[in-house]
Design a protein around this motif. Sequence first.
Motif, PDB file in Angstrom:
ATOM      1  N   SER A 169      65.979 -34.174  38.858  1.00 49.46           N
ATOM      2  CA  SER A 169      65.853 -33.363  37.653  1.00 49.46           C
ATOM      3  C   SER A 169      66.267 -34.172  36.424  1.00 49.46           C
ATOM      4  O   SER A 169      67.121 -35.060  36.495  1.00 49.46           O
ATOM      5  N   TYR A 170      65.679 -33.830  35.273  1.00 54.51           N
ATOM      6  CA  TYR A 170      66.022 -34.500  34.023  1.00 54.51           C
ATOM      7  C   TYR A 170      67.347 -33.973  33.451  1.00 54.51           C
ATOM      8  O   TYR A 170      67.907 -34.565  32.528  1.00 54.51           O
ATOM      9  N   VAL A 171      67.852 -32.887  34.028  1.00 53.46           N
ATOM     10  CA  VAL A 171      69.073 -32.276  33.509  1.00 53.46           C
ATOM     11  C   VAL A 171      70.238 -33.265  33.540  1.00 53.46           C
ATOM     12  O   VAL A 171      70.991 -33.401  32.560  1.00 53.46           O
ATOM     13  N   THR A 172      70.394 -33.979  34.639  1.00 53.08           N
ATOM     14  CA  THR A 172      71.530 -34.900  34.778  1.00 53.08           C
ATOM     15  C   THR A 172      71.508 -36.023  33.741  1.00 53.08           C
ATOM     16  O   THR A 172      72.498 -36.224  33.029  1.00 53.08           O
ATOM     17  N   PRO A 173      70.399 -36.793  33.612  1.00 55.96           N
ATOM     18  CA  PRO A 173      70.408 -37.831  32.574  1.00 55.96           C
ATOM     19  C   PRO A 173      70.545 -37.265  31.162  1.00 55.96           C
ATOM     20  O   PRO A 173      71.176 -37.880  30.302  1.00 55.96           O
ATOM     21  N   PHE A 174      69.991 -36.069  30.922  1.00 55.64           N
ATOM     22  CA  PHE A 174      70.097 -35.490  29.582  1.00 55.64           C
ATOM     23  C   PHE A 174      71.535 -35.104  29.261  1.00 55.64           C
ATOM     24  O   PHE A 174      71.997 -35.278  28.132  1.00 55.64           O
ATOM     25  N   LEU A 175      72.268 -34.595  30.246  1.00 52.30           N
ATOM     26  CA  LEU A 175      73.676 -34.252  30.026  1.00 52.30           C
ATOM     27  C   LEU A 175      74.510 -35.497  29.732  1.00 52.30           C
ATOM     28  O   LEU A 175      75.438 -35.465  28.918  1.00 52.30           O
TER      29      LEU A 175
ATOM     30  N   GLY B  96      68.110 -41.663  29.013  1.00 50.57           N
ATOM     31  CA  GLY B  96      67.330 -40.436  28.859  1.00 50.57           C
ATOM     32  C   GLY B  96      65.897 -40.611  28.441  1.00 50.57           C
ATOM     33  O   GLY B  96      65.164 -39.617  28.342  1.00 50.57           O
ATOM     34  N   GLY B  97      65.469 -41.858  28.183  1.00 48.04           N
ATOM     35  CA  GLY B  97      64.115 -42.053  27.698  1.00 48.04           C
ATOM     36  C   GLY B  97      63.962 -41.520  26.278  1.00 48.04           C
ATOM     37  O   GLY B  97      64.933 -41.061  25.663  1.00 48.04           O
TER      38      GLY B  97
ATOM     39  N   GLY C 192      63.901 -40.182  37.510  1.00 51.17           N
ATOM     40  CA  GLY C 192      63.560 -40.662  38.846  1.00 51.17           C
ATOM     41  C   GLY C 192      62.830 -39.591  39.620  1.00 51.17           C
ATOM     42  O   GLY C 192      61.877 -38.985  39.129  1.00 51.17           O
ATOM     43  N   SER C 193      63.293 -39.302  40.832  1.00 51.27           N
ATOM     44  CA  SER C 193      62.655 -38.260  41.649  1.00 51.27           C
ATOM     45  C   SER C 193      63.411 -36.942  41.564  1.00 51.27           C
ATOM     46  O   SER C 193      63.068 -35.986  42.249  1.00 51.27           O
TER      47      SER C 193
END
Length: 369
Positions: A223-229, A68-69, A220-221
């Motif tokens: 949405s950030y929603v997936t890695p954040f979940l 998630g960075g 990546g290219s």
Amino acid sequence: MTEEAVLPKSPPPGGEVDEGENAYLRTLGVEPKLRRALGFFTGSLFAIAFQGPTTGALLVTGATVAIGGPAFIWAIPLIFVFQLVLALIWAELSSHYPLTGGIYQWARRLGGELVGWMTGLFYIVAIVLVMPAVGLVMNAVFAGLFPGTFKDTESTQIIFAIITTVVAGLVMSTSVKFVALLNSIGVVLELVVLLGAAIALLANHHQSLSVITKTGGAQGSGSYVTPFLIVVALVVTQLVGFETAGAFAEETKDARIKPSQAIIAGLTGTALVLFIFDLCLLLAVPDVGAAMKSPSLIPAVLTSAVGSWFAKLFLIGAGIAVFSTGIATLATIVRTIYGMARNNQLPCSRFLTKLSPRSDEPTGTIVVA
């Protein structure tokens, strides 16, 4: 609701505290036999030990940064809010049913024998699966302290898991008062080391506070929603187990109040320490991109910030903290098995509920666990 699920009335005021508590247990159909040696402080530290902030930091933080960075840190307050709702519910249940076994007892009282049995069984299995993780982290600690002697392999992980479990069992067979003392020392030291490391990291920061708003390209290219979940799912594992304070209710003074308070305090304390440590860690990262690729984030950043001696000191504190987590985890398994056996919901219940005349501990249950 069944007749049994109706919340019982409080015992009448007056008389000795222990007698009032024991009388209340008898209204629930339980004959008190366990020693009341715990309080709010020791109960809270049991809950923190089970959650294991150091164990979680060593196992989870590197993965959450990688996935998630730096912005992963916002998952901690988010999860805390949702878990606090759960903690308040469990605290209320604990105040009405201050029984050994905690969540198993609450499910049984509200849902009946079958619901209680299923809850207890799944809960025991889930906690048993935590013990190898304790061995995994303990091995990582020793591999970091003595890189030329201990290797981070599956074989050594298994050996460390077995040794940690056996030693924790031997400690538990003494008395709950000694176990609580040892656990309290370990957790206090853990919190001191974590907060000390946070201060050292903050004093050697490389990033501005705005770093916690950056994802580091984790999305990546897309949405950030997936890695954040995914990060949320990982952070949840760091904030579970605070209900264990209720599992020791019959061994706690002022059992209808202190365990409930300890459940909430255990969750709040762990979340706060994790947030502070992770925030200071992110501020001390020299290169965010490199950190997102590094599997050994914490030792690397500590070494870079304050030198290898502090990194080793942190690992020593981590080893003590992980052992405290092992004790709290095994103790919770024992209390849940004991509570189920006392209600004749497990085979060999008579053996599992027999208390040692010396320590008042269920020695047979400790061996099984």
